[in-house]
Each structure stands twice: as C-alpha cells, then as structure tokens.
Design an enzyme around this catalytic site. Structure first.
Site, PDB file in Angstrom:
ATOM      1  N   ASP A 158      47.371  42.506  32.898  1.00 44.93           N
ATOM      2  CA  ASP A 158      46.827  42.922  34.188  1.00 44.93           C
ATOM      3  C   ASP A 158      45.555  42.131  34.463  1.00 44.93           C
ATOM      4  OD1 ASP A 158      46.039  44.178  36.493  1.00 44.93           O
ATOM      5  OD2 ASP A 158      45.508  46.074  35.535  1.00 44.93           O
ATOM      6  N   SER A 201      45.765  53.190  39.127  1.00 43.67           N
ATOM      7  CA  SER A 201      45.514  52.016  39.956  1.00 43.67           C
ATOM      8  C   SER A 201      44.431  52.348  40.990  1.00 43.67           C
ATOM      9  CB  SER A 201      46.816  51.549  40.613  1.00 43.67           C
ATOM     10  OG  SER A 201      46.630  50.319  41.277  1.00 43.67           O
ATOM     11  N   HIS A 218      50.454  45.896  35.074  1.00 41.53           N
ATOM     12  CA  HIS A 218      49.864  46.892  35.962  1.00 41.53           C
ATOM     13  C   HIS A 218      50.933  47.903  36.383  1.00 41.53           C
ATOM     14  CE1 HIS A 218      46.450  47.950  38.604  1.00 41.53           C
ATOM     15  NE2 HIS A 218      47.382  48.385  39.445  1.00 41.53           N
TER      16      HIS A 218
END
Length: 436
Positions: A368, A265, A398
C-alpha cells in the site's frame, strides 16, 4: 506479490472506480444537505437486514438498519451477536404482541387466506410477522423483561467503511461480512456508519456524520437510563420517558463506556477525527467513552512524499492519481491541500495534543503506497506514550481485509482476529489480560 486473483480484481476495481471518479468530476451533482450515503452500482447487492438469530443468520449475528437523522441520508446498520450465547440459559419466551398496529385481526378465515391476500387487505404486509397466535408478532429479536437477568452489556464498536469518500456503503456485501466477523470475534455491538458521500456532500459532512452517530449513541444511553429510573420509581407498569425513541438493542445490551472506533481506509480518517472530537467534548458525551481506536490502512496523504508514496505510487486498488482525484472531489475547492487536516494526520493545528488521544492500533499493508504516513503517525503517538502498535501484513494490498468476502486471502482471514486480540485489552471487564 499478491495472488493473481487479487491482481485481476484490483485491475477491474481501478477501472470502474476511475470511470466513476471521472464521471463525478466532469458533472458533479448539486450539493444538498440530504446527500447520498451509498451508490448501488459501486458494490455488490447489499444483504438485507435480518433482525433475528435464525437459520438466515448462521453466524449468530442479527442486523438492523436505522436512519437516525430525517434531515440527511445518514444510515446505520447495527450488528448484534446473540446476547444469549455464553450467558447461561435464557428462559424461553414468545415475542410480545405489538402494542399498536394496523393489521386486521387474524380470524379463522384470514388464517386460511394466502399471504398476499392478507397483505392486500392490511395497510402493511405480514412479512416477518407470526400469525400463529391471536396477535401479530415482531419477527426479529426484541429484548423482553423475562430475559433481563440474562442480558449482557456488550461494548460498542463504531465502524466507518472505506471507498475514498465517494463510494462504498455500510451495508455493502464486503462491509457486512467484515462487520459480522468483528462483532462475533470481539463479542461487541458493531455500529456501521453509512455517512454522506462526496461530491454531493463535501468535507466536513462525512466527519460530522461520525460525530453525530457518537452523539446519537450517547442520547440513546441517556434515554434508556431515564426510562429505567422512572420504571424503578413508579413500578414496572410505568410509562417510561422517551420509550418511543429508544433503540431496544442498544438499551438492553450496549455499554457505551466501552466504545471503540474502527475506520477502514478513508473511514480511518473519519475515526481519527471523531476520536479527536471525543477528546475535546470530554464529559459532554457521557456516558460514551472512547477507549481505543483502530485505523486500518488509513487514507492519509501529504504534500511532502514519503518513500512508499514514491515507490508504490501505482499500487493496487487505489493508486496515487485516483486518490488525488478523490480528495479533489471531497475537499471544498477553496480548501484543497494535501496537508489539509483531514488528509495529513501530522498537519499543525489539527486538534488536541496527541498525548490525549486514545490507544490506537494501526493496520497497514506491505503493498500500500499510503503505509509510511500511517506508520509515521503511529510513531508520533508512541513518542507521547500512547499505546500505538502497528500491524503490517506481508504481500497485502489496500483494503485487503474488508474485501475478504471476495478475495479470501489468508491475511484477511487473520486480520480481524488480530484486531480482536488487541481491542479486547480495552473492552474487557477484567482488565488488560490480553496483550501482544
């Protein structure tokens, strides 16, 4: 459509994160150079470090926590797979006695005393220390000269956790489980970086922490090399240069010439920045050499919206409104822009030419909303002949792989194995024998 358990966990996660972000935005803490590297309320209780290959670590991975910079809260957790595995028979040897300690001499009377009585009379506790012999012993794994013939040089994977720059920790339950799996599958030392969080430490603090860890690994390798050369020149009993500053696990087993950056991320943004700096520094980082990087659902954004940003703006875990708030907390107020080089990988003037970047594996999730920009970055890398494949996981969200400890999804189970297959192309001593 993800499983119901994932959807429920996403709703709870978004509720708690929105509260945290709103609280930080309403009353931002004062900026300090020391900062913070974790927020205990944001993740499950952190597993304690376990520097041994005992029953407490059934996966055969030992861990150790280090604070390399006394002037900041930068924190590192090392993950070391058992170096004896697959290396032949290691001669049995007892752990060496501590050279200097403040423990009392364990005589017959003290040996019979309860542990709390010993701790009360000493300036440190006997927890994790063996009193079976005449000297106190370190309770974790410590390389010794007797094991030198069996030592293996392992590649180094520098891992950056997620959390939108404002939450998360290198030693959180989810990140600890993920790093253990990566260390075991890749047979590599994993260095999980607990960088400083926003808004206490805004950009570029987290990015600079990533570079600082790479410099620290290079320094450790150089100190260990100096120590080995002085020992060879003066004999085994010589006092080695910088011995007190050398991390023994890295000195004994790390091969920094096979270094991989792995970001999750927002950690992927940090990894990409560190890779660019490694290209710029060149031989100044010797003997560290970044041979590849893995970007897992990177936290990329930009002013011009992509198709996935329009279609999935209210997706699971991190929706677009929360991500915007996180970027406002991370970037300095006078520099806020979604086309900031930290946010948009294709922003002009972002660093060295893309053709100089290391091989880059990009992992994206079907659900995502940030996936299109990550795919576009990978396409630009391929245009300049950089090995940059994309792995997209169906019905995944995600953070799907690093939340595996809670979600137990099949995509998460497979993701670490897929990463290991690709990474081994570049960390193998036998060349590129594995490929997609």
């Amino acid at each position: 459509m993800p499983p119901v358990a994932v959807q429920l966990h996403s709703l709870l996660f978004k509720l708690l994160l929105r509260r945290r972000l709103s609280s930080l935005a309403a009353s931002p803490p004062a900026a300090t150079a020391f900062g913070v590297s974790s927020r205990p309320a944001d993740h499950r209780a952190s597993p304690p470090s376990n520097p041994s290959f005992s029953a407490a670590s059934p996966d055969g991975v030992a861990t150790k926590d280090i604070h390399p910079d006394p002037l900041s809260s930068l924190h590192i957790r090392l993950f070391l797979p058992n170096p004896a595995a697959g290396a032949g028979t290691v001669p049995p040897h007892p752990p060496p006695p501590l050279r200097r300690n403040s423990f009392p001499a364990p005589d017959a009377a003290s040996a019979a005393a309860p542990a709390h009585e010993l701790s009360r009379r000493a300036s440190a506790s006997f927890h994790g220390v063996s009193t079976a012999r005449a000297h106190a012993h370190y309770g974790g794994y410590l390389p010794t000269p007797a094991a030198r013939p069996a030592r293996r040089r392992l590649p180094v994977i520098v891992q950056f956790h997620g959390g939108a720059f404002v939450t998360g920790a290198a030693d959180s339950a989810a990140n600890d489980a993920f790093c253990r799996r990566v260390a075991r599958l890749c047979d590599a030392i994993v260095v999980a970086v607990g960088y400083r969080l926003a808004p206490e430490s805004r950009y570029p603090a987290a990015f600079e922490d990533g570079v600082a860890v790479l410099r620290w690994i290079a320094k450790q390798a150089n100190l260990a090399a100096c120590g080995r050369s002085r020992t060879t020149a003066k004999g085994a009993g010589a006092d080695t240069f910088g011995a007190a500053m050398v991390e023994p696990w890295l000195a004994a087993h790390a091969d920094p010439s096979r270094c991989v950056l792995l970001g999750v991320s927002c950690g992927a943004n940090i990894a990409d920045y560190v890779a660019r700096k490694a290209v710029e520094f060149g031989k100044l980082l010797d003997p560290v050499r970044v041979v590849a990087q893995v970007l897992m659902y990177p936290f990329f954004m930009g002013n011009a919206p992509t198709q996935s940003e329009l279609k999935l703006a209210n997706s699971y875990f991190y929706d677009k409104s929360m991500s915007l708030l996180a970027w406002k907390l991370f970037l300095p107020e006078n520099e806020f822009s979604l086309d900031h080089p930290a946010a948009n990988p294709l922003a002009p003037g972002r660093g060295p030419p893309l053709k100089l970047m290391p091989p880059t594996l990009t992992v994206v999730a079907e659900l995502d909303w940030m996936k299109d920009r990550a795919i576009a970055y990978s396409e630009e890398l391929r245009k300049v002949n950089v090995d940059a494949p994309v792995l997209e996981y169906k019905d995944a969200v995600h953070e799907f792989a690093t939340l595996e400890v809670m979600l137990k999804t099949p995509q998460a189970q497979a993701c670490a194995e897929d990463i290991a297959i690709w990474v081994k192309k570049y960390i193998s001593l036998r060349g590129h024998e594995l490929s997609y």
